[in-house]
Scaffold this active site. Structure first.
Site, mmCIF file in Angstrom:
data_model
loop_
_atom_site.group_PDB
_atom_site.id
_atom_site.type_symbol
_atom_site.label_atom_id
_atom_site.label_comp_id
_atom_site.label_asym_id
_atom_site.label_seq_id
_atom_site.Cartn_x
_atom_site.Cartn_y
_atom_site.Cartn_z
ATOM 1 N N CYS A 1 -2.389 4.737 -10.692
ATOM 2 C CA CYS A 1 -2.419 4.964 -9.247
ATOM 3 C C CYS A 1 -1.777 6.315 -8.991
ATOM 4 C CB CYS A 1 -1.658 3.868 -8.504
ATOM 5 S SG CYS A 1 -1.477 4.184 -6.721
ATOM 6 N N LYS B 1 -12.365 -0.279 -2.756
ATOM 7 C CA LYS B 1 -11.384 -1.362 -2.644
ATOM 8 C C LYS B 1 -12.000 -2.619 -2.032
ATOM 9 C CE LYS B 1 -7.031 1.261 -2.510
ATOM 10 N NZ LYS B 1 -6.403 0.636 -3.692
ATOM 11 N N CYS C 1 -7.649 9.866 -7.348
ATOM 12 C CA CYS C 1 -7.442 8.473 -6.931
ATOM 13 C C CYS C 1 -8.242 7.627 -7.903
ATOM 14 C CB CYS C 1 -7.908 8.240 -5.496
ATOM 15 S SG CYS C 1 -7.826 6.495 -4.996
ATOM 16 N N THR D 1 -6.042 10.133 -1.845
ATOM 17 C CA THR D 1 -5.701 9.458 -0.597
ATOM 18 C C THR D 1 -4.909 10.383 0.325
ATOM 19 O OG1 THR D 1 -3.593 8.630 -1.443
ATOM 20 C CG2 THR D 1 -5.541 7.222 -1.775
ATOM 21 N N THR E 1 -1.280 7.878 -6.122
ATOM 22 C CA THR E 1 -0.375 7.889 -4.970
ATOM 23 C C THR E 1 1.004 7.355 -5.341
ATOM 24 O OG1 THR E 1 -2.329 7.458 -3.594
ATOM 25 C CG2 THR E 1 -0.187 7.285 -2.530
ATOM 26 N N ALA E 2 1.062 6.384 -6.247
ATOM 27 C CA ALA E 2 2.345 5.824 -6.670
ATOM 28 C C ALA E 2 3.239 6.855 -7.340
ATOM 29 C CB ALA E 2 2.116 4.643 -7.611
ATOM 30 N N ASP F 1 0.829 -1.198 0.000
ATOM 31 C CA ASP F 1 0.000 0.000 0.000
ATOM 32 C C ASP F 1 0.867 1.253 0.000
ATOM 33 O OD1 ASP F 1 -1.597 2.229 1.600
ATOM 34 O OD2 ASP F 1 -3.061 0.865 0.719
ATOM 35 N N ARG F 2 0.611 2.143 -0.963
ATOM 36 C CA ARG F 2 1.427 3.329 -1.132
ATOM 37 C C ARG F 2 1.197 4.346 -0.018
ATOM 38 N NH1 ARG F 2 -0.684 -0.226 -3.614
ATOM 39 N NH2 ARG F 2 -2.408 1.083 -4.297
#
Length: 232
Positions: free
Chosen positions: A84, A166, A195, A126, A86-87, A48-49
Site C-alpha cells: 500500500c 476496490k 497505488c 491516491t 499510501t501507508a 482508510d489511509r
C-alpha cells in the site's frame, strides 16, 4: 540464510492476493520447497489511509499498522512489506514499532525509475499519497522531476481506485486512456503506478512499458531481500 517475509495485507485485499502471486511468479524456483516462506495477514480492519491523511478526525490507521508489524514478527517474519503506497506516509511510525526491518515500497520504486534513466516521472496515486508528497520527495532524492496529475485527471484516478478496483469492477481501456493521455501531455517519460489498486489495472489492461508498477517493484525487492533469485 533465507528469510521469511511478512505481508501486511488488506490494503486492499485484491492487491494483497496479487503481490502474493507476483512473488511466486517472479521467484526462481523449480519446486514448492524452493519458494519463499511468506506470512500474509490480510487485515481488512485497517482504516482508510487517505481518509485519515486528509482529515485527522477520521479513524487513525497507524495503531493498527503498528500492531500488525508486531503480530507478523511474533509468528516468524524476518522482514515485512506492505503493498500500500499510501501507508508509507506512516513508514517511520511503523518501522519504529516493528521488531524487524520493513521494505520501503516508494523508495524502491524511485530507485527503479532512476535505474531506468527516467528524468520526468508522472505519479498516479491516491489523494493521500499525493498530499503527503512521499513520492515527490523520493523521486527528487534520486534526481528525478516528479509530475502530479491535474485536478480533473486526479479525480479519474481516484474513481478508478475506489469506485472500480476496490469495488470489484473492471476498468475499461477507454477510461484509462484519458488518464494516460493527460500524463503523456505533461511530457512524462515514465509513469509510476503508485497505488496497488492500479497494479490490478495494469494486470488486466496490460499497460505499456512506460509504466513502473510499484507492486511488482516491491515483490521483486522482497524476493531479493529474503535471499532468493528472480526469474529471468
Amino acid at each position: 540464510m533465507k528469510k521469511t517475509l511478512g505481508i501486511i495485507g488488506g490494503v486492499g485485499p485484491l492487491a494483497t492476493m496479487f503481490i502474493g502471486e507476483m512473488i511466486v511468479r517472479r521467484t526462481k524456483a523449480s519446486a514448492d520447497q524452493e519458494h519463499m516462506h511468506t506470512i500474509i495477514d490480510n487485515d481488512t480492519t485497517i482504516p482508510d489511509r487517505t481518509a485519515y491523511i486528509l482529515d485527522h478526525s477520521k479513524p487513525n490507521p497507524v495503531p493498527v499498522l503498528q500492531r500488525d508489524t508486531v503480530k507478523l514478527a511474533s509468528v516468524g517474519a524476518d522482514l515485512i512489506c506492505i503493498p500500500c503506497n499510501t501507508a508509507h506516509t506512516f513508514y517511520d511510525e511503523m518501522q519504529e514499532a516493528s521488531p524487524v526491518p520493513m521494505l520501503h515500497m516508494i523508495r524502491e520504486t524511485a530507485k527503479r525509475a532512476a535505474n531506468l534513466g527516467a528524468k520526468r516521472v508522472g505519479i498516479l496515486a491516491t489523494d493521500g499519497t499525493i498530499a503527503s508528497k512521499v513520492y515527490q520527495c523520493a523521486l527528487e532524492e534520486v534526481g528525478i522531476v516528479p509530475v502530479v496529475a491535474d485536478a480533473q485527471t486526479q479525480k479519474l484516478v481516484m474513481s478508478v481506485i475506489y469506485e472500480y478496483v476496490k469495488a470489484g469492477k473492471d476498468v475499461m481501456r477507454e477510461q484509462w486512456q484519458q488518464i494516460e493521455d493527460a500524463m503523456v501531455a505533461q511530457n512524462c517519460d515514465r509513469i509510476v503506478l503508485g497505488c496497488t489498486e492500479l497494479s490490478i489495472v495494469n494486470k488486466e489492461l496490460k499497460l505499456g512499458e512506460q509504466y513502473i508498477d510499484s507492486l511488482i517493484v516491491l515483490a521483486e525487492a522482497a524476493i531479493l531481500a529474503c535471499g532468493y533469485e528472480l526469474n529471468n
